[in-house]
Design a protein around this motif. Sequence first.
Motif, PDB file in Angstrom:
ATOM      1  N   VAL A  91       0.855  -1.188   0.000  1.00  0.00           N
ATOM      2  CA  VAL A  91       0.000   0.000   0.000  1.00  0.00           C
ATOM      3  C   VAL A  91       0.896   1.244   0.000  1.00  0.00           C
ATOM      4  O   VAL A  91       1.970   1.234   0.598  1.00  0.00           O
ATOM      5  N   ASP A  95      -2.233   6.308  -0.182  1.00  0.00           N
ATOM      6  CA  ASP A  95      -3.398   5.480   0.134  1.00  0.00           C
ATOM      7  C   ASP A  95      -3.594   5.347   1.643  1.00  0.00           C
ATOM      8  O   ASP A  95      -4.724   5.368   2.131  1.00  0.00           O
ATOM      9  N   ASP A 133       4.135   8.316  -3.406  1.00  0.00           N
ATOM     10  CA  ASP A 133       3.703   7.103  -4.096  1.00  0.00           C
ATOM     11  C   ASP A 133       4.530   5.868  -3.745  1.00  0.00           C
ATOM     12  O   ASP A 133       4.377   4.810  -4.343  1.00  0.00           O
ATOM     13  N   SER A 135       5.732   2.673  -1.476  1.00  0.00           N
ATOM     14  CA  SER A 135       4.999   1.765  -0.588  1.00  0.00           C
ATOM     15  C   SER A 135       5.620   1.818   0.808  1.00  0.00           C
ATOM     16  O   SER A 135       6.796   2.120   0.978  1.00  0.00           O
TER      17      SER A 135
ATOM     18  N   ARG B 164     -11.107   0.565  -2.393  1.00  0.00           N
ATOM     19  CA  ARG B 164     -10.421   1.220  -1.278  1.00  0.00           C
ATOM     20  C   ARG B 164     -10.840   0.674   0.077  1.00  0.00           C
ATOM     21  O   ARG B 164     -10.005   0.472   0.965  1.00  0.00           O
ATOM     22  N   LEU B 167      -9.128  -2.573   0.542  1.00  0.00           N
ATOM     23  CA  LEU B 167      -7.694  -2.331   0.765  1.00  0.00           C
ATOM     24  C   LEU B 167      -7.436  -1.834   2.194  1.00  0.00           C
ATOM     25  O   LEU B 167      -6.557  -2.334   2.894  1.00  0.00           O
ATOM     26  N   PHE B 168      -8.238  -0.854   2.641  1.00  0.00           N
ATOM     27  CA  PHE B 168      -7.990  -0.240   3.946  1.00  0.00           C
ATOM     28  C   PHE B 168      -8.299  -1.199   5.088  1.00  0.00           C
ATOM     29  O   PHE B 168      -7.560  -1.266   6.078  1.00  0.00           O
ATOM     30  N   PHE B 171      -5.533  -3.708   5.257  1.00  0.00           N
ATOM     31  CA  PHE B 171      -4.275  -3.136   5.742  1.00  0.00           C
ATOM     32  C   PHE B 171      -4.298  -2.955   7.255  1.00  0.00           C
ATOM     33  O   PHE B 171      -3.341  -3.296   7.951  1.00  0.00           O
ATOM     34  N   HIS B 226       5.046  -3.024  -5.592  1.00  0.00           N
ATOM     35  CA  HIS B 226       4.525  -3.117  -4.229  1.00  0.00           C
ATOM     36  C   HIS B 226       3.190  -2.412  -4.121  1.00  0.00           C
ATOM     37  O   HIS B 226       2.822  -1.931  -3.066  1.00  0.00           O
ATOM     38  N   LYS B 227       2.475  -2.325  -5.238  1.00  0.00           N
ATOM     39  CA  LYS B 227       1.163  -1.677  -5.201  1.00  0.00           C
ATOM     40  C   LYS B 227       0.081  -2.724  -5.415  1.00  0.00           C
ATOM     41  O   LYS B 227       0.153  -3.522  -6.343  1.00  0.00           O
ATOM     42  N   PHE B 228      -0.922  -2.667  -4.541  1.00  0.00           N
ATOM     43  CA  PHE B 228      -1.978  -3.670  -4.535  1.00  0.00           C
ATOM     44  C   PHE B 228      -2.617  -3.841  -5.916  1.00  0.00           C
ATOM     45  O   PHE B 228      -2.740  -4.955  -6.420  1.00  0.00           O
TER      46      PHE B 228
END
Lengths: 253, 285
Positions: A91, A95, A133, A135, B164, B167-168, B171, B226-228
């Motif tokens: 993430v 975000d 941006d 992670s 989102r 995702l949140f 996380f 490393h981005k979902f």
Amino acid sequence: MKKLFEIKDVDTGYGDVRVLRNINFTVKEKDFVGIIGPNGGGKTTLLKLILGLLKPYKGEVVYYFNDMPGVRNANIGYLPQFNETDKKFPVSVRDVVMSGLIPARKIFNRYSPGEKSKADELIERLGMREKRDVSIGELSGGELQRVFLARAIVSSPALLILDEPGTYVDNRFENELYELLRVLNDDMAILLVSHDLGIISAYVKTIACVNTYLTYHDSNVITAEELSIYNCPVDVITHGKVPHRVLQEHNNK
Amino acid sequence: MFFRNIITSKMEALIEIFGYSFFQNALIASVLASISCGIIGTYIVSRRMVFVSGGITHASFGGIGIAYFAGINPVIGALVFAVLAAFGVEYFTKKADMRNDSVIAMLWSFGMALGIIFIFLTPGYAPNLMTFLFGSILTIDTSDLTALFFLTVIISVIFILFYRLILFVSFDEQFSITRKAPVSLVNYVMIGLVALTVVLNIKIAGIILVISLLTIPQNAANLFTHKFDRIIYFSVLTGFTGSFSGLLISYYLNIPSGATIIFSLIIIYLLLRLIKFIKTKSARG
């Protein structure tokens, strides 16, 4: 000042273990309360009770957020203890900050441009613009703590709760952090858990000692005698660079 | 001239197999599997739920056994068991305060034990049993494809609308609760989707191997991003490359398709690792 919430005669804990007993505690607008107490005394448990993560065994927690114009019940900002997140989770910084806005607007994806620019502004203010941006796995401890602070305050909460924010961060950021809290305190009440009595007496307005029971102290100076009367033994640590008061020591040898 | 003839004949054979309906079905299945496993796999890998998903998959074998015994469609039995196991894991680890991995191990072995007992009790021969254990993408039929299609659509729509939120909550569950997000609803819906995804992909890789469709592409993707959301896209692509090449290899060499697909996914993973190794080495100069 209006009351934000009120804890009335609450016992709570985990399973059969009663960590807190007979808690009575009220926080009003613009309060800045330092919460101190020994390890295992129930500081984090108290925060979880206020955040609604734990239910009272007896007594009740009453929130007054709903009576305020434009403020929702969800509007508490929370900075958890540092070690509780999975740093490998894929993430980005932006975000994570935006996640401080769920679900205030709606549970769907879109955020208003205003919310987006607010998140970006906070990222900028905390000196994280270049890493927006990136992670979270690529951040240092101090940087990650900034990101979590931004997530906690992006919704402009009426109450901000911080659990040991000074742990794992560099000295420079620690000072910045507490100065920032002082500014934020104009708009929101703050509850700060800390081991660091120097920090507590330099920045907070009042003190709550938590050791199974809660003793509220309506001033930011607290003497060692008072601490022992409150049954609230804590480590006294001070940093040279932080403006601080040295607390009195016991003289009765 | 001679080589050209060989190449032309190979090409013709390749084009020819695209004409067979079983092969077309298998091709569609690998597209749908790559999408559903790409999305759900990214969720389980990010949340470290791979073991949970493995447990749910194996627990579904109990449903297959009972379905054989009762004479109903084994896929229905597997779906019911997988969803019950999934909700069971979610419930017992949150409410009953049990150790997560112990709950999973018990459900895992309980499901397998039930399946073995009921298949043994079923008179006569259990058709397609090997398909469920080891997978067989070349025998996938229209009803399997329809189910997989609807699942893929549902998963895609849910992820587009609630990306989102998912995702949140994944996380940071505790923080999401403090924001009054519908955390347990998200958890139950997602674990339900995990259960449906593993069961409907069992025909492709089998109970024993299906978990790798949900983990190898994601870990390959994680080498480069490393981005979902990017892990999802990359996994769909890698998953498709692996299952399509596995499909061809298994057809030509006449070896089990499930195992071949996993094998080619692993080869792809190792190749990508090598590429990354060379890239970082040359970047350092």
